[in-house]
Design an enzyme around this catalytic site. Structure first.
Site, PDB file in Angstrom:
ATOM      1  N   GLN A  80      20.328  66.264 -78.188  1.00  0.00           N
ATOM      2  CA  GLN A  80      20.779  67.156 -76.873  1.00  0.00           C
ATOM      3  C   GLN A  80      22.205  67.332 -77.046  1.00  0.00           C
ATOM      4  O   GLN A  80      22.913  68.031 -76.018  1.00  0.00           O
ATOM      5  CB  GLN A  80      20.307  66.356 -75.465  1.00  0.00           C
ATOM      6  CG  GLN A  80      18.727  66.513 -75.429  1.00  0.00           C
ATOM      7  CD  GLN A  80      18.335  65.766 -74.150  1.00  0.00           C
ATOM      8  OE1 GLN A  80      19.372  65.290 -73.193  1.00  0.00           O
ATOM      9  NE2 GLN A  80      17.143  65.287 -74.062  1.00  0.00           N
ATOM     10  N   HIS A 142      20.953  63.415 -72.048  1.00  0.00           N
ATOM     11  CA  HIS A 142      21.376  63.555 -70.730  1.00  0.00           C
ATOM     12  C   HIS A 142      22.755  63.701 -70.623  1.00  0.00           C
ATOM     13  O   HIS A 142      23.626  62.965 -70.152  1.00  0.00           O
ATOM     14  CB  HIS A 142      20.979  62.522 -69.909  1.00  0.00           C
ATOM     15  CG  HIS A 142      19.483  62.567 -69.937  1.00  0.00           C
ATOM     16  ND1 HIS A 142      18.777  61.615 -68.683  1.00  0.00           N
ATOM     17  CD2 HIS A 142      18.289  63.221 -70.133  1.00  0.00           C
ATOM     18  CE1 HIS A 142      17.468  62.001 -68.812  1.00  0.00           C
ATOM     19  NE2 HIS A 142      17.007  62.717 -69.728  1.00  0.00           N
ATOM     20  N   GLU A 236      14.010  68.758 -59.690  1.00  0.00           N
ATOM     21  CA  GLU A 236      14.420  68.998 -58.151  1.00  0.00           C
ATOM     22  C   GLU A 236      15.348  70.169 -57.958  1.00  0.00           C
ATOM     23  O   GLU A 236      16.208  70.350 -58.971  1.00  0.00           O
ATOM     24  CB  GLU A 236      15.220  67.713 -57.700  1.00  0.00           C
ATOM     25  CG  GLU A 236      14.392  66.572 -57.736  1.00  0.00           C
ATOM     26  CD  GLU A 236      15.319  65.307 -56.932  1.00  0.00           C
ATOM     27  OE1 GLU A 236      16.082  65.458 -56.824  1.00  0.00           O
ATOM     28  OE2 GLU A 236      14.577  64.316 -56.571  1.00  0.00           O
ATOM     29  N   TYR A 246      21.959  61.794 -53.800  1.00  0.00           N
ATOM     30  CA  TYR A 246      20.393  62.519 -54.024  1.00  0.00           C
ATOM     31  C   TYR A 246      19.392  61.550 -54.534  1.00  0.00           C
ATOM     32  O   TYR A 246      18.595  62.302 -54.944  1.00  0.00           O
ATOM     33  CB  TYR A 246      20.880  63.715 -54.988  1.00  0.00           C
ATOM     34  CG  TYR A 246      21.728  64.877 -54.020  1.00  0.00           C
ATOM     35  CD1 TYR A 246      20.843  65.707 -53.335  1.00  0.00           C
ATOM     36  CD2 TYR A 246      22.807  64.659 -53.988  1.00  0.00           C
ATOM     37  CE1 TYR A 246      21.498  66.901 -52.495  1.00  0.00           C
ATOM     38  CE2 TYR A 246      23.719  65.619 -53.130  1.00  0.00           C
ATOM     39  CZ  TYR A 246      23.011  66.314 -52.328  1.00  0.00           C
ATOM     40  OH  TYR A 246      23.459  67.589 -51.500  1.00  0.00           O
ATOM     41  N   TYR A 257       8.289  58.638 -68.408  1.00  0.00           N
ATOM     42  CA  TYR A 257       7.461  59.117 -69.582  1.00  0.00           C
ATOM     43  C   TYR A 257       6.369  58.244 -69.835  1.00  0.00           C
ATOM     44  O   TYR A 257       5.415  58.749 -70.590  1.00  0.00           O
ATOM     45  CB  TYR A 257       8.395  59.547 -70.830  1.00  0.00           C
ATOM     46  CG  TYR A 257       9.433  60.337 -70.349  1.00  0.00           C
ATOM     47  CD1 TYR A 257       9.151  61.736 -69.957  1.00  0.00           C
ATOM     48  CD2 TYR A 257      10.704  60.378 -70.517  1.00  0.00           C
ATOM     49  CE1 TYR A 257      10.018  62.686 -69.830  1.00  0.00           C
ATOM     50  CE2 TYR A 257      11.765  61.279 -70.245  1.00  0.00           C
ATOM     51  CZ  TYR A 257      11.380  62.316 -69.833  1.00  0.00           C
ATOM     52  OH  TYR A 257      12.165  63.491 -69.664  1.00  0.00           O
TER      53      TYR A 257
END
Lengths: 365, 150
Positions: A80, A142, A236, A246, A257
């Protein structure tokens, strides 16, 4: 060559208010390697990032320049990690500056970095590193990496929790799992919500996030929306207010997972609930607001690109309140990495693959 | 060698290691909530444990079964003529085989660490201890029939 696909989009979430709209999807550019972000230049050209570490220029005639732009900073590319967002400075016409986000470091120690540079004659000059998320962490997961500019021209950068360090999203002392707000020169705004609070990183704008890959500022309503990837379920859409928490990973609508519960709680006092959650996951990767005129019914609505669902979610807003959703462009059967509100009123999409495409959505007539 | 005699001890060993590992994972996650001042009543604890046994248990069971399928027969073979080493050998076989299985799973999975408890040294040692218990149970159930098996 322009391929056209006519399609009918149906309102999915409002069974009593079915609306239909014809559109066609044009393929503008092919052969982009995992394109991640698109920005529109004032001359009609476009900039596209490729996650593998290239910044590409599409000229005003729609031609992809063969050579990537020179002058990119050194970056870390793996899984990523790589080159992510490109955005024009709100004052681009005067200063020719653009912003880039990318991963810095090595597989053992890396995180997200924000830099700005001047776009001069097809190359980057005067590259300045403005912000490096801390701490550096291992792995290549991430990063967040999306940007939005607020009304005061400060910017909000989205970040990720590094996957293995999810509990750090609750620690205000670092940047993991946070949104950070910066001035465009990288300095910290004097009115940041946690600035001056002992033990808090001054850049933090909100906390308790997982991997935020979509953010948009609704200039008319003066609202900041973001979406984030949940684990398995629990993606979300949030309305961001400065200084608020949050909840990740103390609350979640998803599970790990492996099927393990991350938390038994979906909501708790003091933790901001999402405006909506997507369970099962759609994997939201980009968020924009449609302000064009080609699709009158879409005016003011949010559009979220999705990877797992291979769609774009239209999130209807009415007077700033959610008014239902539709699932669009599933006929492409493509992971959608980016969705943008074009200056010409069209909606632009980037598909995520080793042979990614730039697509343009326009009315069929 | 009557392989069929190994079947029930093997299943029992996988089951025990899985149940203990799943409970460990649940309560490590709940401990994070408590560390943030969030109450976790007994009813929530029990309910979450049950959900994890159903939701997470199958994943862990597959991992444990794969690990034990290699490690326990190997330990049995190594044991021949060394009965005094039985308990430590099977404890070690269980622990090390799960550690190896976790390493392989992490290398193959897209995320850095597949099982959350495996992110910390304490959690990893805890999972290894659960697998050790499975290995010991296997040996305990096998002992009365060992003459017929090997």
């Amino acid at each position: 060559m322009i391929k056209q696909a006519a399609a009918l989009c149906l309102v999915m979430a409002a069974p009593h208010a079915v609306a239909a709209m014809d559109y066609r999807i044009e393929t503008l550019v092919t052969g982009l390697e995992h394109p991640w972000s698109l920005a529109f230049l004032p001359d009609g050209g476009m900039l596209v990032t490729e996650r593998v570490g290239r910044l590409r220029l599409i000229d005003a005639q729609g031609q992809l320049q063969a050579e990537p732009l020179a002058g990119l900073p050194e970056m870390f590319t793996a899984a990523q990690a790589g080159l992510m967002e490109v955005a024009l400075d709100p004052d681009f016409a005067r200063n020719q500056r653009i912003f880039l986000t990318y991963a810095y470091g090595t597989l053992e120690a890396n995180n997200t970095r924000l830099a700005s540079a001047r776009l001069v004659d097809g190359r980057l000059e005067d590259v300045r590193v403005l912000f490096s998320a801390q701490p550096a962490k291992a792995g290549a997961s991430h990063y967040g990496g999306r940007l939005a500019f607020l009304a005061d021209a400060t910017l909000v950068l989205t970040l990720g929790d590094a996957f293995d360090l999810r509990e750090e999203a609750q620690n205000p002392a670092n940047h993991l799992g946070k949104l950070v707000r910066l001035n465009r020169d990288g300095s910290v705004p004097a009115d940041n919500p946690l600035r001056g609070q002992p033990g808090a990183a001054p850049e933090v704008y909100s906390l308790g996030h997982r991997n935020v890959q979509g953010i948009v500022f609704d200039a008319q309503q003066r609202r900041l929306y973001s979406h984030e990837h949940g684990p398995r379920g629990g993606d979300e859409l949030n309305l961001i207010e400065p200084g608020l928490n949050y909840g990740w990973p103390l609350v979640s609508y998803g599970v790990d997972y492996t099927g393990a519960r991350i938390s038994p709680y979906q909501e708790l006092p003091g933790l901001q609930p999402p405006l909506l959650h997507w369970t099962p996951s759609v994997a939201p990767a980009s968020l924009t607001q449609y302000t064009g005129t080609l699709f009158a019914q879409w005016q003011g609505d949010l559009f979220a690109a999705t990877l797992a669902e291979r769609s774009v979610r239209r999130i209807r807003l009415h007077d700033g309140k959610l008014a239902g959703e539709e699932v669009l462009f599933e006929e492409l059967e493509s992971r959608i990495r980016d969705v943008r509100n074009g200056p010409d009123g069209a909606l632009y999409l980037l598909t995520d693959s080793a042979e990614g495409q730039l697509l343009r959505v326009v009315p069929s007539e | 060698m009557r392989i069929s005699l190994l079947f029930r001890p093997f299943l029992a060993a996988v089951l025990l290691a899985t149940v203990l590992g799943s409970l460990l994972q649940t309560h490590l996650n709940l401990a994070v909530l408590q560390a943030h001042g969030i109450a976790v009543p007994v009813t929530v604890r029990l309910h979450t444990s049950g959900l994890d046994l159903l939701g997470f248990g199958p994943t862990l069971a597959a991992l444990v079964a794969t690990a034990f399928l290699v490690a326990l027969p190997l330990a049995l073979w190594l044991l021949r003529g060394r009965d005094a080493l039985g308990w430590p050998l099977f404890a070690l076989a269980g622990a090390l085989s799960l550690l190896a299985a976790l390493a392989v799973a992490n290398a193959l999975a897209p995320m850095p660490t597949l099982i959350a408890a495996n992110r910390t040294l304490a959690g990893t040692l805890g999972l290894m201890a659960c697998a050790s218990a499975g290995g010991l149970l296997f040996y305990a159930l096998l002992r009365p029939t060992r003459g017929r098996v090997a």
